[in-house]
Design a protein around this motif. Structure first.
Motif, PDB file in Angstrom:
ATOM      1  N   ASN A   1       0.663  -1.194   0.078  1.00  0.00           N
ATOM      2  CA  ASN A   1       0.043  -0.021   0.033  1.00  0.00           C
ATOM      3  C   ASN A   1       0.926   1.140  -0.019  1.00  0.00           C
ATOM      4  N   ASN A   2       2.066   1.101   0.145  1.00  0.00           N
ATOM      5  CA  ASN A   2       3.057   2.226   0.026  1.00  0.00           C
ATOM      6  C   ASN A   2       3.899   2.224  -1.234  1.00  0.00           C
ATOM      7  N   GLY A   3       3.707   1.700  -2.098  1.00  0.00           N
ATOM      8  CA  GLY A   3       4.413   1.663  -3.185  1.00  0.00           C
ATOM      9  C   GLY A   3       3.521   2.300  -4.536  1.00  0.00           C
ATOM     10  N   LEU A   4       4.240   1.752  -5.730  1.00  0.00           N
ATOM     11  CA  LEU A   4       3.303   2.155  -6.899  1.00  0.00           C
ATOM     12  C   LEU A   4       2.551   1.280  -7.534  1.00  0.00           C
ATOM     13  N   SER A   5       1.120   1.675  -7.636  1.00  0.00           N
ATOM     14  CA  SER A   5       0.281   0.574  -8.291  1.00  0.00           C
ATOM     15  C   SER A   5      -0.382   1.079  -9.672  1.00  0.00           C
ATOM     16  N   LEU A   6      -0.384   0.148 -10.661  1.00  0.00           N
ATOM     17  CA  LEU A   6      -0.651   0.437 -11.797  1.00  0.00           C
ATOM     18  C   LEU A   6      -1.689  -0.265 -12.496  1.00  0.00           C
ATOM     19  N   VAL A   7      -2.513   0.025 -13.343  1.00  0.00           N
ATOM     20  CA  VAL A   7      -3.606  -0.441 -14.274  1.00  0.00           C
ATOM     21  C   VAL A   7      -3.191  -0.489 -15.522  1.00  0.00           C
ATOM     22  N   VAL A   8      -3.134  -1.491 -16.466  1.00  0.00           N
ATOM     23  CA  VAL A   8      -2.451  -0.960 -17.771  1.00  0.00           C
ATOM     24  C   VAL A   8      -3.406  -2.024 -18.797  1.00  0.00           C
ATOM     25  N   ARG A   9      -3.307  -1.322 -19.917  1.00  0.00           N
ATOM     26  CA  ARG A   9      -4.039  -1.997 -20.985  1.00  0.00           C
ATOM     27  C   ARG A   9      -3.053  -2.574 -21.791  1.00  0.00           C
ATOM     28  N   THR A  10      -3.451  -4.157 -21.931  1.00  0.00           N
ATOM     29  CA  THR A  10      -2.695  -4.935 -22.721  1.00  0.00           C
ATOM     30  C   THR A  10      -3.191  -5.432 -23.999  1.00  0.00           C
ATOM     31  N   ASP A  11      -4.260  -5.278 -24.596  1.00  0.00           N
ATOM     32  CA  ASP A  11      -4.541  -5.594 -25.625  1.00  0.00           C
ATOM     33  C   ASP A  11      -3.902  -4.859 -26.856  1.00  0.00           C
ATOM     34  N   GLN A  12      -3.990  -5.450 -27.926  1.00  0.00           N
ATOM     35  CA  GLN A  12      -3.148  -5.183 -29.124  1.00  0.00           C
ATOM     36  C   GLN A  12      -3.984  -4.693 -30.412  1.00  0.00           C
ATOM     37  N   ASN A  13      -4.610  -3.454 -30.382  1.00  0.00           N
ATOM     38  CA  ASN A  13      -5.227  -2.856 -31.273  1.00  0.00           C
ATOM     39  C   ASN A  13      -4.598  -1.745 -32.062  1.00  0.00           C
ATOM     40  N   ASP A  14      -4.211  -2.283 -33.207  1.00  0.00           N
ATOM     41  CA  ASP A  14      -3.494  -1.439 -34.202  1.00  0.00           C
ATOM     42  C   ASP A  14      -1.857  -1.580 -33.928  1.00  0.00           C
ATOM     43  N   PHE A  15      -1.587  -2.758 -33.595  1.00  0.00           N
ATOM     44  CA  PHE A  15      -0.057  -2.937 -33.379  1.00  0.00           C
ATOM     45  C   PHE A  15       0.422  -3.696 -34.474  1.00  0.00           C
ATOM     46  N   ILE A  16       1.687  -4.069 -34.375  1.00  0.00           N
ATOM     47  CA  ILE A  16       2.510  -4.684 -35.472  1.00  0.00           C
ATOM     48  C   ILE A  16       2.733  -6.094 -35.047  1.00  0.00           C
ATOM     49  N   PRO A  17       1.875  -7.178 -35.707  1.00  0.00           N
ATOM     50  CA  PRO A  17       2.135  -8.726 -35.110  1.00  0.00           C
ATOM     51  C   PRO A  17       3.371  -9.175 -35.544  1.00  0.00           C
ATOM     52  N   LEU A  18       3.887  -8.676 -36.630  1.00  0.00           N
ATOM     53  CA  LEU A  18       5.089  -9.450 -37.155  1.00  0.00           C
ATOM     54  C   LEU A  18       6.448  -8.856 -36.140  1.00  0.00           C
ATOM     55  N   LEU A  19       6.212  -8.026 -35.783  1.00  0.00           N
ATOM     56  CA  LEU A  19       7.493  -7.376 -34.693  1.00  0.00           C
ATOM     57  C   LEU A  19       7.471  -8.050 -33.313  1.00  0.00           C
ATOM     58  N   SER A  20       6.330  -8.025 -32.817  1.00  0.00           N
ATOM     59  CA  SER A  20       6.224  -8.409 -31.345  1.00  0.00           C
ATOM     60  C   SER A  20       5.167  -9.618 -31.363  1.00  0.00           C
TER      61      SER A  20
ATOM     62  N   ASN B   1     -13.196  -0.293 -24.432  1.00  0.00           N
ATOM     63  CA  ASN B   1     -14.151  -1.062 -25.498  1.00  0.00           C
ATOM     64  C   ASN B   1     -13.652  -2.774 -25.161  1.00  0.00           C
ATOM     65  N   ILE B   2     -14.426  -3.423 -24.222  1.00  0.00           N
ATOM     66  CA  ILE B   2     -13.881  -4.824 -24.063  1.00  0.00           C
ATOM     67  C   ILE B   2     -13.974  -5.810 -25.089  1.00  0.00           C
ATOM     68  N   THR B   3     -12.959  -6.344 -25.538  1.00  0.00           N
ATOM     69  CA  THR B   3     -12.836  -7.418 -26.410  1.00  0.00           C
ATOM     70  C   THR B   3     -12.531  -8.751 -25.930  1.00  0.00           C
ATOM     71  N   SER B   4     -11.573  -8.581 -25.033  1.00  0.00           N
ATOM     72  CA  SER B   4     -11.174  -9.787 -24.477  1.00  0.00           C
ATOM     73  C   SER B   4     -10.943  -9.374 -22.901  1.00  0.00           C
ATOM     74  N   LYS B   5     -11.603 -10.069 -22.098  1.00  0.00           N
ATOM     75  CA  LYS B   5     -11.623  -9.611 -20.371  1.00  0.00           C
ATOM     76  C   LYS B   5     -10.217 -10.313 -20.014  1.00  0.00           C
ATOM     77  N   ARG B   6      -9.937 -11.595 -20.400  1.00  0.00           N
ATOM     78  CA  ARG B   6      -8.640 -11.894 -19.972  1.00  0.00           C
ATOM     79  C   ARG B   6      -7.399 -11.507 -20.388  1.00  0.00           C
ATOM     80  N   ASN B   7      -7.244 -10.720 -21.798  1.00  0.00           N
ATOM     81  CA  ASN B   7      -6.141 -10.354 -22.314  1.00  0.00           C
ATOM     82  C   ASN B   7      -6.143  -8.908 -22.275  1.00  0.00           C
ATOM     83  N   GLY B   8      -7.311  -8.252 -21.656  1.00  0.00           N
ATOM     84  CA  GLY B   8      -7.346  -6.867 -21.833  1.00  0.00           C
ATOM     85  C   GLY B   8      -6.577  -5.826 -20.955  1.00  0.00           C
ATOM     86  N   VAL B   9      -6.400  -6.192 -19.839  1.00  0.00           N
ATOM     87  CA  VAL B   9      -5.839  -5.475 -18.680  1.00  0.00           C
ATOM     88  C   VAL B   9      -4.930  -6.284 -17.913  1.00  0.00           C
TER      89      VAL B   9
END
Length: 631
Positions: free
Chosen positions: A305-324, A493-501
């Motif tokens: 509770n005394n550190g840094l807490s982040l909630v991040v988005r992890t889905d891949q809309n408009d990314f480059i699939p051949l690079l990562s 916009n939730i597309t995949s709950k398990r892979n979204g955040v």
């Protein structure tokens, strides 16, 4: 008749005069001069052995009448001296090896929170290069179709449209065709035939060939995994597209709100003043928290509770699939004013998982100078620091490679800062830079360039020992309302709950931090103490005994000098011409010529012979009264 009377000196007075003369001469002999030298080496060593405080030396004198004892004590004395100086040599060798002691200290204090860099893990399809990336994707589509019979869905214009388009010799396709993907079997690289469905693909390796500008020499970059080969080949052309951008700020498309949904530190919400943004060629948009030296975060208490807490988005809309080929985010913890090398110290955050990272701070302070080859600030390292940060070993190594890249290839690698007067490598301007880069990279890894020897460790460095724990987030019973709140707050916009955040917690595990320091293990005081112990062990002596030995050496040198001077003067006198034997030349008693540098002293001894008494001249039978009669 006349008579002659002779007076005689009383015998008592004569003896008294002789005694006075002897006492006067003895006093003159016993009188001490300012500097006294011995007449021979024997006299010097006899005096030393009889009067020194070194144990055992007196045995060399007192047992001189017994030759066996004298020989025994002489051998024992010099053997002891040899053993002692052998120990002295060991002590001096240890002292000049500059050993150190490791000191471990545990400190309790308020801890400054480190800098935390978070990247999207996937490069964004930036609008400035979107057109060229689409073209590269279609070329890759056709390449995969030829190599693996795989029809990749692009969702854009097909390959036939691209192939019918008029292209110049400087187009992207021209350069891609110059560096195509090829198949490799054993040690030979061959072009893939157009009709080869019967070829056993398990017997082949895939790679690409990079040739010099005159095509006389080629470098074969092959991979056992087709996924790695396609990704590396695509990344090579992707870097060239990025290098063609005249302004790197065109890639600065920060989208903080759509990537980081929540940010809190010490139960307080983060704002834009708490982070900085930069672009990474492979990891996309990156954000560094707590990098502002003017207002650094401090942790008053350990715990989640005394550190840094982040909630991040992890889905891949408009990314480059051949690079990562992975999804999630990449996190790195590092010290302030240090660049974030995500390839070295970063780790991935899995989507749908809450990752809790506990930290333990550890500081290392090394002794510089003769004790180690560490550097204080890098100013004494023969490598220019290209990064706008303080010196670290990794900063130096990457700067060294970039400088060698500019020197050997004529251009700079896009992943590292640009040196003054250089430009980034681009095969539209530097046709064979890829060939030069991979050849130089092989030499760099083999330390042919010497970067690993030139770059030294800093004398003071801070590291963070990390340990991670994982749990499912959000849980199955709470995921509905969590995603609903995120969609309302962030328009997600939730597309995949398990892979979204994903959620990340970074905090100090405890309030204590460890400091590893070094101190000299063998100082001058320690050396003198050890030398004194050895001297006392073998001879039972003190510092004054050492001075006696030094005095013996000085006296020995002085006697040697005096004897040599006497020998030289005697040779000089023997070389002078001698007068004839019958000559009555008295020049020997005259003053010497002024041309001589030093006068010769001669000792003249007067031999006084006592005349016989008058009575002894009388003939035998004469009267003893001393009278002579005349007839």
């Amino acid at each position: 008749a006349g008579s002659v009377k002779t007076g005689k000196m009383p015998e008592g007075e004569k003896m008294r005069q002789y005694k006075q003369e002897e006492e006067q001469q003895q006093k003159e002999e016993e009188r001490e001069g300012l500097i006294e030298f011995y007449s021979s080496y024997q006299e010097l060593f006899q005096f030393f052995c009889s009067n020194t405080t070194i144990h055992g030396a007196i045995r060399l004198v007192c047992s001189k009448k017994n030759k066996m004892k004298t020989a025994f004590w002489s051998v024992l004395f010099f053997l002891t001296f040899s053993l002692m100086y052998w120990q002295f040599g060991i002590l001096y060798r240890e002292y000049f090896s500059y050993p150190v002691n490791l000191n471990l200290n545990l400190n309790s204090d308020r801890l400054t929170f480190p800098a935390v860099t978070l990247c999207t893990l996937n490069p964004y399809r930036y609008s400035a290069i979107r057109k060229k990336l689409d073209e590269l994707d279609q070329i890759t589509h056709q390449t995969l179709l030829d190599l693996y019979d795989y029809n990749m869905s692009l969702g854009r214009s097909d390959w036939s449209t691209l192939s019918t388009r008029k292209r110049s010799s400087r187009s992207l396709l021209h350069h891609v065709q110059r560096h195509p993907l090829r198949r490799q079997k054993r040690d030979n690289l061959v072009n893939l035939p157009e009709n080869s469905p019967s070829v056993d693909k398990n017997d082949w390796k895939i790679g690409f060939v990079l040739c010099s500008e005159d095509n006389k020499d080629c470098f074969h970059q092959a991979y056992s995994s087709g996924v790695d080969a396609v990704r590396e080949w695509y990344s090579f052309h992707y870097i060239n597209i990025l290098a063609q951008m005249p302004d790197a700020k065109a890639l600065d498309e920060s989208d903080f709100e759509n990537f980081i949904y929540a940010c809190r530190f010490n139960e307080a919400t983060c704002d834009k003043a708490n982070y900085t943004h930069f672009h990474h060629p492979l990891y996309g948009n990156c954000y560094t928290f707590n990098d502002n030296s003017s207002s650094l975060w401090t942790s008053s208490l350990p715990g989640i509770n005394n550190g840094l807490s982040l909630v991040v988005r992890t889905d891949q809309n408009d990314f480059i699939p051949l690079l990562s080929t992975v999804t999630g985010a990449r996190v790195m913890v590092h010290d302030q004013n240090e660049p974030a090398f995500m390839d070295d110290g970063g780790f991935n955050v899995r989507p749908g998982i809450e990752t809790s990272i506990s930290m333990r701070k550890e500081m290392t302070v090394r002794l510089g100078g003769s004790y180690s080859d560490c550097t204080e600030d890098g100013t004494d390292v023969p490598v220019q620091n290209l990064f706008s940060s303080r010196y670290t070993e990794q900063v130096c190594i990457r700067s060294c490679f970039q400088l060698n890249m500019v020197e050997h290839c004529g251009c700079a690698y896009y992943f590292y800062p640009l040196p003054t007067g250089a430009e980034y490598c681009d095969y539209t301007k530097h046709v064979a830079w890829g060939y030069c880069y991979y050849k130089l990279l092989a030499e760099f890894k083999a330390d042919v360039l010497g970067c690993f020897h030139k770059c030294r460790k800093p004398c003071k460095m801070t590291e963070y020992q990390l340990s991670a724990g994982y749990s499912r987030w959000p849980s199955a019973v709470s995921e509905d309302w969590v995603f609903y709140m995120l969609s309302q707050q962030n328009k997600y916009n939730i597309t995949s709950k398990r892979n979204g955040v994903a959620k990340v917690n970074i905090f100090f595990e405890e309030w204590n931090y460890k400091t590893n320091g070094e101190s000299p293990a063998f100082t001058v005081v320690t050396l003198l103490s050890q030398l004194g112990n050895q001297w006392s062990l073998w001879f039972g002596s003190s510092v004054l005994s050492v001075m006696e030995l030094a005095e013996l050496i000085l006296d020995f040198i002085a006697i040697t000098f005096i004897l040599a001077l006497r020998w030289f003067c005697s040779r000089q006198q023997l070389s002078l011409p001698r007068p004839p034997p019958n000559s009555h030349n008295n020049t020997a008693f005259q003053d010497e010529e002024p041309g001589l540098s030093a006068p010769h002293r001669f000792t003249v001894e007067a031999v006084v012979t006592t005349l016989p008494s008058y009575n002894s001249l009388e003939p035998h039978g004469l009267s003893r009264d001393g009278e002579v009669g005349h007839e």
